[in-house]
Design an enzyme around this catalytic site. Structure first.
Site, PDB file in Angstrom:
ATOM      1  N   HIS A  18       0.851  -1.209   0.000  1.00 54.50           N
ATOM      2  CA  HIS A  18       0.000   0.000   0.000  1.00 54.50           C
ATOM      3  C   HIS A  18       0.880   1.250   0.000  1.00 54.50           C
ATOM      4  O   HIS A  18       0.594   2.219  -0.705  1.00 54.50           O
ATOM      5  CB  HIS A  18      -0.888   0.046   1.257  1.00 54.50           C
ATOM      6  N   LYS A  42     -15.495  -7.267   5.996  1.00 56.72           N
ATOM      7  CA  LYS A  42     -14.436  -8.205   6.383  1.00 56.72           C
ATOM      8  C   LYS A  42     -14.216  -8.065   7.890  1.00 56.72           C
ATOM      9  O   LYS A  42     -14.246  -6.956   8.413  1.00 56.72           O
ATOM     10  CB  LYS A  42     -13.119  -7.830   5.704  1.00 56.72           C
ATOM     11  N   ARG A  92      -2.249  -6.275  -8.191  1.00 59.37           N
ATOM     12  CA  ARG A  92      -1.100  -7.188  -8.070  1.00 59.37           C
ATOM     13  C   ARG A  92      -1.119  -8.273  -9.124  1.00 59.37           C
ATOM     14  O   ARG A  92      -0.079  -8.768  -9.531  1.00 59.37           O
ATOM     15  CB  ARG A  92      -1.123  -7.864  -6.689  1.00 59.37           C
ATOM     16  N   SER A 130      -2.516  -7.971   3.043  1.00 58.35           N
ATOM     17  CA  SER A 130      -2.811  -7.796   4.470  1.00 58.35           C
ATOM     18  C   SER A 130      -3.194  -9.134   5.099  1.00 58.35           C
ATOM     19  O   SER A 130      -2.773  -9.455   6.209  1.00 58.35           O
ATOM     20  CB  SER A 130      -3.949  -6.799   4.664  1.00 58.35           C
TER      21      SER A 130
HETATM   22  P1  ADP Z   1     -10.002  -3.436   0.022  1.00 55.30           P
HETATM   23  O1  ADP Z   1     -10.585  -4.136   1.202  1.00 55.30           O
HETATM   24  O2  ADP Z   1     -10.777  -2.240  -0.414  1.00 55.30           O
HETATM   25  O3  ADP Z   1      -9.611  -4.331  -1.134  1.00 55.30           O
HETATM   26  P2  ADP Z   1      -7.224  -3.315   0.796  1.00 55.30           P
HETATM   27  O4  ADP Z   1      -6.694  -2.576   1.966  1.00 55.30           O
HETATM   28  O5  ADP Z   1      -7.137  -4.803   0.856  1.00 55.30           O
HETATM   29  O6  ADP Z   1      -8.678  -2.771   0.599  1.00 55.30           O
HETATM   30  O7  ADP Z   1      -6.486  -2.832  -0.521  1.00 55.30           O
HETATM   31  C1  ADP Z   1      -6.595  -1.527  -0.976  1.00 55.30           C
HETATM   32  C2  ADP Z   1      -6.012  -1.433  -2.381  1.00 55.30           C
HETATM   33  O8  ADP Z   1      -4.611  -1.700  -2.341  1.00 55.30           O
HETATM   34  C3  ADP Z   1      -6.603  -2.420  -3.382  1.00 55.30           C
HETATM   35  O9  ADP Z   1      -6.704  -1.773  -4.639  1.00 55.30           O
HETATM   36  C4  ADP Z   1      -5.577  -3.505  -3.451  1.00 55.30           C
HETATM   37  O10 ADP Z   1      -5.609  -4.173  -4.700  1.00 55.30           O
HETATM   38  C5  ADP Z   1      -4.296  -2.705  -3.282  1.00 55.30           C
HETATM   39  N1  ADP Z   1      -3.183  -3.491  -2.762  1.00 55.30           N
HETATM   40  C6  ADP Z   1      -3.216  -4.398  -1.770  1.00 55.30           C
HETATM   41  N2  ADP Z   1      -1.998  -4.938  -1.567  1.00 55.30           N
HETATM   42  C7  ADP Z   1      -1.171  -4.347  -2.468  1.00 55.30           C
HETATM   43  C8  ADP Z   1       0.222  -4.509  -2.787  1.00 55.30           C
HETATM   44  N3  ADP Z   1       0.982  -5.391  -2.144  1.00 55.30           N
HETATM   45  N4  ADP Z   1       0.744  -3.738  -3.763  1.00 55.30           N
HETATM   46  C9  ADP Z   1      -0.056  -2.859  -4.425  1.00 55.30           C
HETATM   47  N5  ADP Z   1      -1.360  -2.670  -4.190  1.00 55.30           N
HETATM   48  C10 ADP Z   1      -1.921  -3.408  -3.226  1.00 55.30           C
END
Ligand code: ADP
Length: 161
Positions: A18, A42, A92, A130
């Protein structure tokens, strides 16, 4: 006019993946507003307040980044209120792409002028999620290369309880 992008997500917790997307987003936009959902379906490890506080500690030094709670309603409405011209998300792999594409199409129906900008994850962060980090941390594994130090410490504390 200041170009603002809204980056919505659950960030439970914020990872180096992120962080990379946010940092690269600030190269494209004048400001990236990170909106943290607090009422996610979630089951989260950290409460909304904890996730916001942690993100502020990690990102607070960057004048081009703002951390706010998600409004709990439509993301496109929030973008309008903030004066954001784009939604920022990270991709990803193909699975992420399919998910992000459907969200982007739905958002386009709601607000045609609001662009979704998808940044491809950097190769070194492609395998960071995450949920995987939570699994590793739960069993005492080493996550020091996957999350900022503040987050690592907070996770250790959480799982020690
Ligand atoms: P959500 O629950 O809305 O999917 P997340 O916190 O899981 O929220 O992810 C937010 C955004 O960050 C999403 O677009 C996800 O694809 C992206 N994301 C998650 N992990 C990574 C990573 N390792 N590298 C780049 N983008 C990521």
């Amino acid at each position: 006019m200041k170009k603002i992008a809204l980056f919505p997500g659950s960030f439970d917790p914020l990872t180096n993946g992120h962080m990379d997307t946010i940092r690269r987003g600030t190269h494209v936009f004048d400001e990236v507003v990170v909106a943290i959902s607090t009422n996610t379906s979630k089951k989260s490890l950290f409460t909304g307040e904890e996730r916001i506080s942690l993100a502020k500690q990690v990102l607070g030094d960057n004048p081009k980044v703002k951390v706010v709670p998600h409004n709990g309603g439509l993301t496109v409405e929030m973008a309008k209120e903030l004066g954001a011209t784009a939604l920022l998300r990270g991709v990803r792999n193909v699975k992420d792409f399919e998910y992000e594409e459907s969200i982007a199409m739905m958002n386009r129906l709601q607000a045609a002028e609001l662009e979704t900008v998808l940044l491809l994850a950097s190769p070194e962060y492609r395998f960071i999620s995450s949920s995987l980090i939570k699994e590793v941390a739960m069993f005492g594994g080493d996550i020091s290369q996957l999350v900022p130090k503040v987050i690592e410490d907070a996770m250790k504390e959480k799982y020690a309880k």
